[in-house]
Design a protein around this motif. Structure first.
Motif, PDB file in Angstrom:
ATOM      1  N   SER A 182       0.831  -1.195   0.000  1.00  0.00           N
ATOM      2  CA  SER A 182       0.000   0.000   0.000  1.00  0.00           C
ATOM      3  C   SER A 182       0.867   1.247   0.000  1.00  0.00           C
ATOM      4  O   SER A 182       2.040   1.217   0.402  1.00  0.00           O
ATOM      5  CB  SER A 182      -0.921   0.023   1.225  1.00  0.00           C
ATOM      6  N   PHE A 183       0.286   2.348  -0.437  1.00  0.00           N
ATOM      7  CA  PHE A 183       0.994   3.626  -0.428  1.00  0.00           C
ATOM      8  C   PHE A 183       1.299   4.062   0.999  1.00  0.00           C
ATOM      9  O   PHE A 183       2.335   4.671   1.263  1.00  0.00           O
ATOM     10  CB  PHE A 183       0.156   4.690  -1.142  1.00  0.00           C
ATOM     11  N   THR A 184       0.405   3.734   1.925  1.00  0.00           N
ATOM     12  CA  THR A 184       0.655   4.071   3.328  1.00  0.00           C
ATOM     13  C   THR A 184       1.904   3.373   3.841  1.00  0.00           C
ATOM     14  O   THR A 184       2.736   3.985   4.528  1.00  0.00           O
ATOM     15  CB  THR A 184      -0.552   3.677   4.193  1.00  0.00           C
ATOM     16  N   GLY A 185       2.056   2.075   3.502  1.00  0.00           N
ATOM     17  CA  GLY A 185       3.243   1.351   3.923  1.00  0.00           C
ATOM     18  C   GLY A 185       4.517   1.941   3.338  1.00  0.00           C
ATOM     19  O   GLY A 185       5.537   2.065   4.027  1.00  0.00           O
ATOM     20  N   ILE A 186       4.488   2.306   2.056  1.00  0.00           N
ATOM     21  CA  ILE A 186       5.654   2.913   1.418  1.00  0.00           C
ATOM     22  C   ILE A 186       5.969   4.265   2.047  1.00  0.00           C
ATOM     23  O   ILE A 186       7.135   4.628   2.260  1.00  0.00           O
ATOM     24  CB  ILE A 186       5.404   3.060  -0.091  1.00  0.00           C
ATOM     25  N   LEU A 187       4.926   5.018   2.385  1.00  0.00           N
ATOM     26  CA  LEU A 187       5.131   6.319   3.024  1.00  0.00           C
ATOM     27  C   LEU A 187       5.739   6.153   4.411  1.00  0.00           C
ATOM     28  O   LEU A 187       6.638   6.919   4.795  1.00  0.00           O
ATOM     29  CB  LEU A 187       3.794   7.057   3.111  1.00  0.00           C
ATOM     30  N   VAL A 188       5.284   5.145   5.161  1.00  0.00           N
ATOM     31  CA  VAL A 188       5.841   4.888   6.488  1.00  0.00           C
ATOM     32  C   VAL A 188       7.314   4.509   6.387  1.00  0.00           C
ATOM     33  O   VAL A 188       8.161   5.006   7.147  1.00  0.00           O
ATOM     34  CB  VAL A 188       5.040   3.781   7.202  1.00  0.00           C
ATOM     35  N   ILE A 189       7.640   3.624   5.446  1.00  0.00           N
ATOM     36  CA  ILE A 189       9.042   3.235   5.258  1.00  0.00           C
ATOM     37  C   ILE A 189       9.894   4.444   4.868  1.00  0.00           C
ATOM     38  O   ILE A 189      11.022   4.607   5.342  1.00  0.00           O
ATOM     39  CB  ILE A 189       9.141   2.130   4.193  1.00  0.00           C
ATOM     40  N   SER A 190       9.357   5.302   4.022  1.00  0.00           N
ATOM     41  CA  SER A 190      10.097   6.489   3.590  1.00  0.00           C
ATOM     42  C   SER A 190      10.402   7.406   4.767  1.00  0.00           C
ATOM     43  O   SER A 190      11.536   7.898   4.909  1.00  0.00           O
ATOM     44  CB  SER A 190       9.288   7.246   2.533  1.00  0.00           C
ATOM     45  N   LEU A 191       9.416   7.638   5.616  1.00  0.00           N
ATOM     46  CA  LEU A 191       9.620   8.520   6.770  1.00  0.00           C
ATOM     47  C   LEU A 191      10.575   7.895   7.780  1.00  0.00           C
ATOM     48  O   LEU A 191      11.420   8.592   8.360  1.00  0.00           O
ATOM     49  CB  LEU A 191       8.275   8.836   7.424  1.00  0.00           C
ATOM     50  N   LEU A 192      10.454   6.577   7.992  1.00  0.00           N
ATOM     51  CA  LEU A 192      11.391   5.890   8.888  1.00  0.00           C
ATOM     52  C   LEU A 192      12.811   5.948   8.333  1.00  0.00           C
ATOM     53  O   LEU A 192      13.770   6.198   9.077  1.00  0.00           O
ATOM     54  CB  LEU A 192      10.960   4.440   9.079  1.00  0.00           C
ATOM     55  N   PHE A 193      12.946   5.722   7.037  1.00  0.00           N
ATOM     56  CA  PHE A 193      14.258   5.793   6.383  1.00  0.00           C
ATOM     57  C   PHE A 193      14.850   7.197   6.533  1.00  0.00           C
ATOM     58  O   PHE A 193      16.033   7.357   6.851  1.00  0.00           O
ATOM     59  CB  PHE A 193      14.104   5.429   4.908  1.00  0.00           C
TER      60      PHE A 193
END
Length: 296
Positions: free
Chosen positions: A94-105
């Motif tokens: 999901s886009f939410t999961g990708i966004l979470v990974i991006s912010l964590l990264f």
């Protein structure tokens, strides 16, 4: 599902929670990216001249430029790899999961970079810096050219200061400096990666060749084509500001293909990194119309 063996009841090993898996992916690629930051720090320490301006000595030769831009290139690459790793490991991504990974990264790389700068200052630069010998204006110039202890301020360093500096450069008409600042600012890099990845998967859902997302001109042509709009739309899309209305019409058609409302079309028009991500980077979202135009 329980499994009974020799009178004992056991359960299968639990799968990691989505948030924990996202954290593992972000941490893994943040550490890989940090290796390039560490390499640059070691190089700067090896070539450090206490009498020179530390902010200019990293831009004086080809080798210096390589080490200066290498962490930025690594940030681009590792961010994309983290997204691809998440998509490979998650069937229903999901886009939410990708966004979470991006912010964590983004946050983990910032913390690692800060720790590296803090330790480097106290263990090396503080001991090798020359004592201040000037006063007044000359003293301020001398103090500015010396390394300083970094401050932990993620919001200011990642968002507020870059936005403020880009506004200042835009007002001054310094286009080259503005472009350089944009392609080396991590928040802007994150938006660019999300934008192009969203188009990559959006075109794939419309059965277009994936490489169409690379060039901005081709992007506009293919957006016109997949939404079944007249060809003259493409030429209007090349005109700054005027193109916003037609771009909104195109995005409204994409939103309708994905059974979404007009608010999403507005998001795709003014915040494309997020708008296209909602339809492109969600595995459960598919357009209602089949446009098999691959190879055209």
């Amino acid at each position: 599902k329980l499994v009974v063996m020799q009178g004992k009841t056991s359960s299968p090993s639990p799968t990691p929670a989505p948030m924990m898996k996202n954290l593992q992916i972000a941490f893994k690629y943040s550490c890989i990216c940090f290796l390039f930051v560490l390499a640059r720090s070691i190089y700067l320490m090896a070539t450090y001249d206490p009498g020179a301006d530390i902010y200019m000595q990293s831009k004086t030769s080809f080798t210096d430029l390589v080490f200066f831009y290498l962490p930025t290139l690594a940030f681009y690459t590792c961010l994309v790899w983290s997204h691809r790793s998440y998509i490979r490991q998650t069937p229903q991504y999901s886009f939410t999961g990708i966004l979470v990974i991006s912010l964590l990264f983004l946050l983990i790389t910032y913390c690692l970079t800060y720790a590296n700068g803090y330790l480097g200052y106290h263990l090396y630069y503080k001991k090798h810096s020359l004592p201040q010998s000037q006063t007044g204006l000359l003293g301020l110039i001398e103090a500015f050219s010396q390394p300083k202890e970094p401050k932990f301020s993620p919001f200011n360093d990642l968002l507020w200061y870059p936005v403020k500096d880009m506004i200042r450069l835009a007002r001054a008409g310094l286009v080259r400096e503005l472009i350089h600042y944009m392609i080396t600012t991590k928040a802007i890099i994150l938006l660019l990666v999300l934008y192009y990845e969203s188009l990559y998967y959006l075109f794939r859902k419309y059965h277009q060749q994936n490489w169409y997302y690379i060039l901005p001109v081709i992007i506009k042509w293919k957006l016109t084509e997949i939404t079944r709009k007249p060809k003259w739309y493409f030429y209007i899309l090349l005109i700054p500001f005027v193109r916003l209305y037609l771009l909104y019409i195109i995005n409204r058609q994409i939103a309708r293909d994905f059974r979404k409302g007009e608010p999403l079309a507005l998001v795709m028009t003014f915040l494309p990194s997020f708008g296209y991500g909602i339809v492109g980077l969600n595995s459960g979202e598919e357009p209602a119309i089949s446009t098999d135009t691959e190879g055209k």
